[in-house]
Motif scaffolding. Structure first.
Motif, PDB file in Angstrom:
ATOM      1  N   SER A 104     -18.558  14.180 -34.630  1.00  0.00           N
ATOM      2  CA  SER A 104     -18.628  15.282 -33.699  1.00  0.00           C
ATOM      3  C   SER A 104     -20.063  15.494 -33.421  1.00  0.00           C
ATOM      4  O   SER A 104     -20.724  14.596 -33.806  1.00  0.00           O
ATOM      5  CB  SER A 104     -18.286  16.712 -34.331  1.00  0.00           C
ATOM      6  N   MET A 129     -18.277  25.836 -28.046  1.00  0.00           N
ATOM      7  CA  MET A 129     -18.153  24.738 -27.351  1.00  0.00           C
ATOM      8  C   MET A 129     -17.509  23.777 -27.882  1.00  0.00           C
ATOM      9  O   MET A 129     -16.569  23.073 -27.116  1.00  0.00           O
ATOM     10  CB  MET A 129     -19.562  24.283 -26.753  1.00  0.00           C
ATOM     11  N   ILE A 140     -12.106   9.697 -26.711  1.00  0.00           N
ATOM     12  CA  ILE A 140     -11.775  10.206 -25.444  1.00  0.00           C
ATOM     13  C   ILE A 140     -11.301   9.087 -24.488  1.00  0.00           C
ATOM     14  O   ILE A 140     -10.220   9.301 -23.619  1.00  0.00           O
ATOM     15  CB  ILE A 140     -12.853  10.943 -24.665  1.00  0.00           C
ATOM     16  N   ASN A 196      -5.183  18.038 -22.932  1.00  0.00           N
ATOM     17  CA  ASN A 196      -5.060  16.702 -22.022  1.00  0.00           C
ATOM     18  C   ASN A 196      -4.242  15.543 -22.648  1.00  0.00           C
ATOM     19  O   ASN A 196      -3.613  14.862 -22.019  1.00  0.00           O
ATOM     20  CB  ASN A 196      -6.476  16.104 -21.796  1.00  0.00           C
ATOM     21  N   LEU A 221     -14.760  11.963 -16.392  1.00  0.00           N
ATOM     22  CA  LEU A 221     -15.920  12.915 -16.230  1.00  0.00           C
ATOM     23  C   LEU A 221     -16.017  13.314 -17.747  1.00  0.00           C
ATOM     24  O   LEU A 221     -17.410  13.651 -18.094  1.00  0.00           O
ATOM     25  CB  LEU A 221     -15.599  13.869 -15.332  1.00  0.00           C
ATOM     26  N   CYS A 222     -15.179  13.462 -18.500  1.00  0.00           N
ATOM     27  CA  CYS A 222     -15.555  13.713 -19.946  1.00  0.00           C
ATOM     28  C   CYS A 222     -16.239  12.558 -20.389  1.00  0.00           C
ATOM     29  O   CYS A 222     -17.264  12.959 -21.002  1.00  0.00           O
ATOM     30  CB  CYS A 222     -14.192  13.766 -20.748  1.00  0.00           C
ATOM     31  N   PHE A 263     -22.655  18.142 -14.715  1.00  0.00           N
ATOM     32  CA  PHE A 263     -21.395  17.414 -14.996  1.00  0.00           C
ATOM     33  C   PHE A 263     -20.146  18.469 -15.303  1.00  0.00           C
ATOM     34  O   PHE A 263     -19.093  18.188 -15.153  1.00  0.00           O
ATOM     35  CB  PHE A 263     -21.619  16.647 -16.330  1.00  0.00           C
TER      36      PHE A 263
HETATM   37  C1  HEC Z   1     -20.436  18.692 -19.162  1.00  0.00           C
HETATM   38  C2  HEC Z   1     -20.422  18.017 -20.373  1.00  0.00           C
HETATM   39  C3  HEC Z   1     -19.121  17.838 -21.069  1.00  0.00           C
HETATM   40  C4  HEC Z   1     -17.850  17.639 -20.525  1.00  0.00           C
HETATM   41  C5  HEC Z   1     -17.458  17.381 -18.984  1.00  0.00           C
HETATM   42  C6  HEC Z   1     -16.998  17.160 -21.765  1.00  0.00           C
HETATM   43  N1  HEC Z   1     -17.743  17.344 -22.828  1.00  0.00           N
HETATM   44 FE1  HEC Z   1     -17.144  17.190 -24.629  1.00  0.00          FE
HETATM   45  N2  HEC Z   1     -18.788  17.625 -25.496  1.00  0.00           N
HETATM   46  C7  HEC Z   1     -20.023  18.137 -24.755  1.00  0.00           C
HETATM   47  C8  HEC Z   1     -21.283  18.471 -25.708  1.00  0.00           C
HETATM   48  C9  HEC Z   1     -22.461  19.073 -25.231  1.00  0.00           C
HETATM   49  C10 HEC Z   1     -20.380  18.542 -26.965  1.00  0.00           C
HETATM   50  C11 HEC Z   1     -20.965  19.120 -28.290  1.00  0.00           C
HETATM   51  C12 HEC Z   1     -20.553  20.611 -28.334  1.00  0.00           C
HETATM   52  C13 HEC Z   1     -21.311  21.310 -29.479  1.00  0.00           C
HETATM   53  O1  HEC Z   1     -21.648  20.814 -30.486  1.00  0.00           O
HETATM   54  O2  HEC Z   1     -21.509  22.651 -29.314  1.00  0.00           O
HETATM   55  C14 HEC Z   1     -19.144  17.998 -26.918  1.00  0.00           C
HETATM   56  C15 HEC Z   1     -18.170  17.847 -27.937  1.00  0.00           C
HETATM   57  C16 HEC Z   1     -16.719  17.419 -27.941  1.00  0.00           C
HETATM   58  C17 HEC Z   1     -16.015  16.844 -28.855  1.00  0.00           C
HETATM   59  C18 HEC Z   1     -16.532  16.970 -30.438  1.00  0.00           C
HETATM   60  C19 HEC Z   1     -16.262  18.552 -30.765  1.00  0.00           C
HETATM   61  C20 HEC Z   1     -16.299  18.893 -32.314  1.00  0.00           C
HETATM   62  O3  HEC Z   1     -15.544  18.928 -32.953  1.00  0.00           O
HETATM   63  O4  HEC Z   1     -17.699  18.896 -32.659  1.00  0.00           O
HETATM   64  C21 HEC Z   1     -14.930  16.419 -28.214  1.00  0.00           C
HETATM   65  C22 HEC Z   1     -13.544  15.632 -29.141  1.00  0.00           C
HETATM   66  C23 HEC Z   1     -15.239  16.318 -26.890  1.00  0.00           C
HETATM   67  N3  HEC Z   1     -16.258  16.963 -26.583  1.00  0.00           N
HETATM   68  C24 HEC Z   1     -14.101  15.983 -25.983  1.00  0.00           C
HETATM   69  C25 HEC Z   1     -14.007  16.283 -24.800  1.00  0.00           C
HETATM   70  C26 HEC Z   1     -12.929  15.884 -23.718  1.00  0.00           C
HETATM   71  C27 HEC Z   1     -11.683  15.487 -24.209  1.00  0.00           C
HETATM   72  C28 HEC Z   1     -13.510  16.373 -22.493  1.00  0.00           C
HETATM   73  C29 HEC Z   1     -12.878  16.339 -21.401  1.00  0.00           C
HETATM   74  C30 HEC Z   1     -11.355  16.842 -21.170  1.00  0.00           C
HETATM   75  C31 HEC Z   1     -14.583  16.542 -22.771  1.00  0.00           C
HETATM   76  N4  HEC Z   1     -15.129  16.514 -23.860  1.00  0.00           N
HETATM   77  C32 HEC Z   1     -15.774  17.090 -21.620  1.00  0.00           C
HETATM   78  C33 HEC Z   1     -20.243  17.918 -23.542  1.00  0.00           C
HETATM   79  C34 HEC Z   1     -19.013  17.516 -22.428  1.00  0.00           C
END
Ligand code: HEC
Length: 148
Positions: free
Chosen positions: A16, A44, A142, A55, A126-127, A96
């Protein structure tokens, strides 16, 4: 630089982006202190895990040739959800998240010229794109969402 470091340490901690608490736990356990599990995912991180699970379901539905439901409004929380302490919302993140939400809306647009599979893969890409700038740890997971 800080971002790169956090993403590295994340690789051998939880998969993570949230490693601040774990670091404290590691340091404390080295000092021989009693350690309680204080890991609390950010809003988040929870949203991200929900988006992942949702998804996975959408992927199965598309592969099965069934109808997908409407745009999941909860995903709009990406614009406001609180990030882990060590992360800040910046311009890149904002751009993004906008692109990501547009791709999601397009997935649920029945008039689109693209196939459902292509639209879904655009979402997943995009993810991945955002993760390449923010946090690379979850990318291999992902990628598994992509429909081949
Ligand atoms: C705009 C940027 C962005 C997009 C789009 C995005 N992510 Fe993320 N993602 C992040 C960020 C930044 C974090 C860290 C969040 C935090 O630690 O607060 C994260 C964390 C995660 C994590 C780890 C969560 C954890 O347990 O710490 C997963 C799994 C993940 N994203 C999956 C996805 C998936 C699947 C998608 C699309 C459906 C996606 N993300 C789209 C920015 C993004």
């Amino acid at each position: 630089m800080k971002g790169i470091l956090s993403c590295f340490s994340m690789l051998f901690l939880f998969i993570s982006c949230n490693n601040t608490e774990e670091k404290v736990i590691l340091e404390n356990s080295k000092k021989g202190k009693i350690v309680y599990d204080m890991y609390e995912p950010s809003e988040m991180a929870n949203l991200m895990n929900q988006m992942y699970a949702y998804n996975e379901g959408v992927k199965k539905t598309i592969i099965a040739g069934e109808d997908i439901e409407g745009f999941p409004l909860d995903f709009l929380k990406i614009h406001s959800a609180e990030l882990s302490d060590f992360k800040k919302r910046n311009q890149t993140f904002e751009s993004f998240s906008k692109l990501f939400i547009e791709a999601e809306r397009e997935l649920y647009n029945p008039e689109s010229d693209l196939s459902e599979t292509d639209r879904f893969n655009n979402v997943v890409n995009l993810c991945i794109s955002c993760h390449q700038t923010e946090c690379t740890g979850p990318i291999p997971r992902i990628r598994k969402l992509l429909i081949k």
